[in-house]
Design a protein around this motif. Structure first.
Motif, PDB file in Angstrom:
ATOM      1  N   PHE A   4      43.246  49.984  44.988  1.00  0.00           N
ATOM      2  CA  PHE A   4      42.305  49.191  44.066  1.00  0.00           C
ATOM      3  C   PHE A   4      41.605  50.402  43.111  1.00  0.00           C
ATOM      4  O   PHE A   4      41.718  51.547  43.547  1.00  0.00           O
ATOM      5  CB  PHE A   4      41.659  48.134  44.484  1.00  0.00           C
ATOM      6  CG  PHE A   4      40.328  48.582  45.071  1.00  0.00           C
ATOM      7  CD1 PHE A   4      40.282  49.036  46.542  1.00  0.00           C
ATOM      8  CD2 PHE A   4      39.185  48.534  44.387  1.00  0.00           C
ATOM      9  CE1 PHE A   4      39.170  49.199  47.200  1.00  0.00           C
ATOM     10  CE2 PHE A   4      37.936  48.916  45.093  1.00  0.00           C
ATOM     11  CZ  PHE A   4      37.868  49.327  46.680  1.00  0.00           C
TER      12      PHE A   4
ATOM     13  N   LYS B  73      45.489  42.112  39.609  1.00  0.00           N
ATOM     14  CA  LYS B  73      44.342  41.204  39.776  1.00  0.00           C
ATOM     15  C   LYS B  73      43.023  41.769  39.177  1.00  0.00           C
ATOM     16  O   LYS B  73      42.705  43.079  39.484  1.00  0.00           O
ATOM     17  CB  LYS B  73      43.835  40.651  41.137  1.00  0.00           C
ATOM     18  CG  LYS B  73      44.993  39.746  41.749  1.00  0.00           C
ATOM     19  CD  LYS B  73      44.490  39.680  43.177  1.00  0.00           C
ATOM     20  CE  LYS B  73      45.506  38.951  43.958  1.00  0.00           C
ATOM     21  NZ  LYS B  73      45.327  39.126  45.580  1.00  0.00           N
TER      22      LYS B  73
ATOM     23  N   GLU C 243      44.794  46.040  42.283  1.00  0.00           N
ATOM     24  CA  GLU C 243      43.457  45.185  42.067  1.00  0.00           C
ATOM     25  C   GLU C 243      42.654  46.171  41.177  1.00  0.00           C
ATOM     26  O   GLU C 243      42.410  47.212  41.548  1.00  0.00           O
ATOM     27  CB  GLU C 243      42.665  44.460  43.302  1.00  0.00           C
ATOM     28  CG  GLU C 243      43.833  43.679  43.964  1.00  0.00           C
ATOM     29  CD  GLU C 243      43.246  43.145  45.184  1.00  0.00           C
ATOM     30  OE1 GLU C 243      42.196  42.300  45.215  1.00  0.00           O
ATOM     31  OE2 GLU C 243      43.720  43.679  46.307  1.00  0.00           O
TER      32      GLU C 243
ATOM     33  N   ILE D 236      40.426  42.761  49.454  1.00  0.00           N
ATOM     34  CA  ILE D 236      39.810  43.895  48.938  1.00  0.00           C
ATOM     35  C   ILE D 236      38.482  43.210  48.472  1.00  0.00           C
ATOM     36  O   ILE D 236      37.423  43.994  48.667  1.00  0.00           O
ATOM     37  CB  ILE D 236      40.520  44.560  47.907  1.00  0.00           C
ATOM     38  CG1 ILE D 236      41.763  45.272  48.393  1.00  0.00           C
ATOM     39  CG2 ILE D 236      39.821  45.521  47.042  1.00  0.00           C
ATOM     40  CD1 ILE D 236      41.356  46.286  49.258  1.00  0.00           C
TER      41      ILE D 236
ATOM     42  N   PHE E 161      38.694  46.255  39.339  1.00  0.00           N
ATOM     43  CA  PHE E 161      37.229  45.843  39.051  1.00  0.00           C
ATOM     44  C   PHE E 161      36.857  46.424  37.802  1.00  0.00           C
ATOM     45  O   PHE E 161      36.480  47.585  37.653  1.00  0.00           O
ATOM     46  CB  PHE E 161      36.299  46.200  40.234  1.00  0.00           C
ATOM     47  CG  PHE E 161      36.706  45.614  41.613  1.00  0.00           C
ATOM     48  CD1 PHE E 161      37.891  45.850  42.429  1.00  0.00           C
ATOM     49  CD2 PHE E 161      35.842  44.588  42.112  1.00  0.00           C
ATOM     50  CE1 PHE E 161      38.149  45.146  43.391  1.00  0.00           C
ATOM     51  CE2 PHE E 161      36.050  43.792  43.290  1.00  0.00           C
ATOM     52  CZ  PHE E 161      37.325  44.237  43.765  1.00  0.00           C
TER      53      PHE E 161
END
Lengths: 167, 167
Positions: free
Chosen positions: A33, A146, A85, B4, A87
């Motif tokens: 990620f 994601k 993923e 995660i 963030f």
């Protein structure tokens, strides 16, 4: 030699002394990620998100904004190095929320011909959503990635989820 | 919820428990410097350069390159938040040294009309020098800012100085 430079070099020597098996880590992030967040000095993403060396990509700029360069980095992150993923983490008390583009142009005495988009914003949650949507709409970002939106609270160290709303 | 995401949230809860006086830190970096480095997962600038929360700005992108967005961030860093020294830190085994712009375009099936400058490079020391010179020549970067060039060795954790050479 500057005091700061000396401090950095001494800290680095200390760090390298106990490097051990970290030298065997590969480029592809172990936890697949990436975090995009602000350059703000109060934020330590490795600490606030529990990262060890090798775990995740960390991209940082003023505001944690999805700039063209952040997109370049995220595309490389997923396509060449396998992250799945992402963030997007803005934070409270951000400089970019306190200033306007015109205000920063003025600090630099920039006239109307030389304006810069400093990527300031008025509404923190909205800025996170805008940034996520920019990624979701990008032709080179696959739907399978994601994307999570958060705001880091500089007073408490806590991450707060930002639900995706279209403003 | 993704595995995660769960891990990040649990790590963040742990971090916030011992936040103590960190909540009183201000936006301006205490040590008045900024680091620009790569997003690479193996790099933890806070650890390898000895930063505590509040000390310094950290800007990261693919390669640690002086992109337009890195310049935006560095200009905000000095003008609005008072940094006076900047470290440009590339690293060994960087993805951007292994690929060419054309190679990455091909990964994304980009035709000649849609090429992207991925900021790849062939020579690591040269790339650091080019990036420093780009900053030194920038009309909004004052001569008073000290700029240091380093390469982080992923095998040893050590920083190696890159003397400024004009290639």
């Amino acid at each position: 030699m500057s005091k700061i430079l000396k401090e950095v070099i001494i800290s680095n020597e200390e760090y390298a002394k106990d490097f051990n098996t970290k030298g065997e880590l590969q480029a592809a992030p172990i936890k697949k990620f990436a975090i995009l967040t602000c350059m703000d000095a109060r934020l330590d993403p490795a600490k606030f998100a529990g990262l060890s060396e090798g775990d995740a990509h960390v991209i940082r700029n003023a505001g944690g904004r999805v700039s063209d360069d952040a997109i370049r980095s995220l595309l490389i992150s997923y396509k060449l190095l396998g992250t799945k993923e992402w963030f997007i983490i803005h934070h409270t008390d951000c400089g970019l929320e306190k200033f306007s583009n015109a205000g920063i142009d003025k600090e630099f005495n920039l006239d109307s011909k030389n304006k810069i988009d400093w990527l300031t914003f008025n509404d923190n949650e909205k800025s996170v959503c805008e940034d996520i949507l920019k990624l979701k709409k990008h032709p080179l970002v696959p739907d399978s990635i994601k994307i999570f939106g958060y705001i880091y609270d500089c007073k408490t160290g806590k991450l707060k989820n930002v639900p995706l709303v279209i403003f």
